[in-house]
Design a protein around this motif. Structure first.
Motif, short mmCIF file in Angstrom:
data_model
loop_
_atom_site.label_atom_id
_atom_site.label_comp_id
_atom_site.label_asym_id
_atom_site.label_seq_id
_atom_site.Cartn_x
_atom_site.Cartn_y
_atom_site.Cartn_z
N UNK A 65 86.98 -10.77 -43.20
CA UNK A 65 86.13 -11.66 -42.41
C UNK A 65 85.21 -10.79 -41.58
N UNK A 66 83.95 -11.17 -41.55
CA UNK A 66 82.96 -10.43 -40.79
C UNK A 66 82.13 -11.41 -39.98
N UNK A 67 81.99 -11.15 -38.70
CA UNK A 67 81.12 -11.95 -37.84
C UNK A 67 80.24 -10.99 -37.05
N UNK A 68 78.94 -11.25 -37.07
CA UNK A 68 77.99 -10.40 -36.38
C UNK A 68 77.01 -11.29 -35.63
N UNK A 69 76.85 -11.06 -34.32
CA UNK A 69 75.88 -11.80 -33.51
C UNK A 69 75.08 -10.80 -32.71
N UNK A 70 73.79 -11.02 -32.70
CA UNK A 70 72.91 -10.15 -31.93
C UNK A 70 71.83 -11.02 -31.31
N UNK A 71 71.52 -10.79 -30.06
CA UNK A 71 70.50 -11.58 -29.38
C UNK A 71 69.71 -10.64 -28.47
N UNK A 72 68.39 -10.68 -28.55
CA UNK A 72 67.51 -9.87 -27.71
C UNK A 72 66.45 -10.80 -27.10
N UNK A 73 66.27 -10.71 -25.82
CA UNK A 73 65.24 -11.50 -25.13
C UNK A 73 64.39 -10.56 -24.29
N UNK A 74 63.10 -10.74 -24.37
CA UNK A 74 62.15 -9.98 -23.55
C UNK A 74 61.18 -11.00 -22.94
N UNK A 75 61.00 -10.96 -21.65
CA UNK A 75 60.03 -11.89 -21.04
C UNK A 75 59.17 -11.15 -20.03
N UNK A 76 57.98 -11.68 -19.84
CA UNK A 76 56.99 -11.06 -18.95
C UNK A 76 56.31 -12.18 -18.18
N UNK A 77 56.21 -12.03 -16.88
CA UNK A 77 55.57 -13.05 -16.04
C UNK A 77 54.61 -12.33 -15.09
N UNK A 96 77.76 -14.59 -40.61
CA UNK A 96 79.19 -14.83 -40.84
C UNK A 96 79.46 -14.58 -42.31
N UNK A 97 80.43 -13.80 -42.60
CA UNK A 97 80.77 -13.52 -43.99
C UNK A 97 82.26 -13.42 -44.16
N UNK A 98 82.71 -13.72 -45.32
CA UNK A 98 84.15 -13.62 -45.57
C UNK A 98 84.40 -13.60 -47.07
#
Length: 194
Positions: A65-77, A96-98
């Motif tokens: 079983x393989x689970x991978x989560x990645x999240x990147x946020x960039x903001x400019x004000x 998600x893989x299995x």
């Protein structure tokens, strides 16, 4: 009764000829192949036959079983003189893989093999093949390996689990085997990747 000179010379020539060429004879006893009547009948020489009892039972299970989560946020004000500017960039990746593999095999057979040689340490090298044909279906069992003489029973048999460097193959060919293969269209679609 007198022997003539010619007869004497022929007899002397025959006697000298037999002395010049020694007679060759083989012994009835050969130390390497001799077996007394009350001896053990287990295989121990090349050409001897040995029975192999094939009891192979194997099973394997693998899962992943393989689970991978990645999240990147960039903001400019930015705020300047009543004007407001904002920019945001967001990126995400979910995976998600299995997989699972389960395999079982069982082979029960009894066949005779021949001793093909003797290793320097005394182990017997054995090989044999059995072909069984029923209603145009062929089943071929091939066995080869190395056997310690100590593992051979009094009935001149050995378990397949006692074969070192064992190679056991069981192949079938015929109508029954052909029915178990996917059809032409299925194989074509699998090859194309559909």
């Amino acid at each position: 009764m007198a022997i003539t000179t010619a007869a004497r010379s022929c007899l002397l020539a025959a006697l000298l000829a037999t002395l010049a060429f020694p007679a060759a004879a083989d012994d009835l006893y050969n130390e390497k192949t001799f077996r007394p009547l009350a001896a053990d009948k287990r295989a121990h020489l090349p050409g001897d036959v040995l029975t192999v009892l094939i009891y192979e039972n194997s099973s394997a299970t693998t899962s992943a079983d393989t689970t991978l989560k990645r999240s990147n946020d960039v903001s400019l004000r930015a705020n300047a003189d009543q004007h407001s500017h904002a920019a945001a960039v967001g990126m995400g990746n979910d995976f998600n893989g299995g997989g699972s593999v389960q395999r079982q095999g069982k082979l029960l057979a009894q066949m005779s093999v021949s001793v093909t040689g003797v290793a320097p340490n005394g182990d017997l090298l054995v090989a044999g093949e059995q072909l069984l044909e029923i209603n145009s279906d062929r089943q071929r069992i091939r066995v080869e390996g190395r056997v310690r003489p100590l593992d051979i029973t009094e009935a001149n048999a050995v378990l397949s689990s006692r074969l070192a460097d064992a190679k056991i193959s069981y192949l079938g060919d015929g109508d029954l085997s052909n029915r178990q293969r996917p059809g032409l269209w299925s194989r074509l679609f699998n090859w194309v990747g559909l």
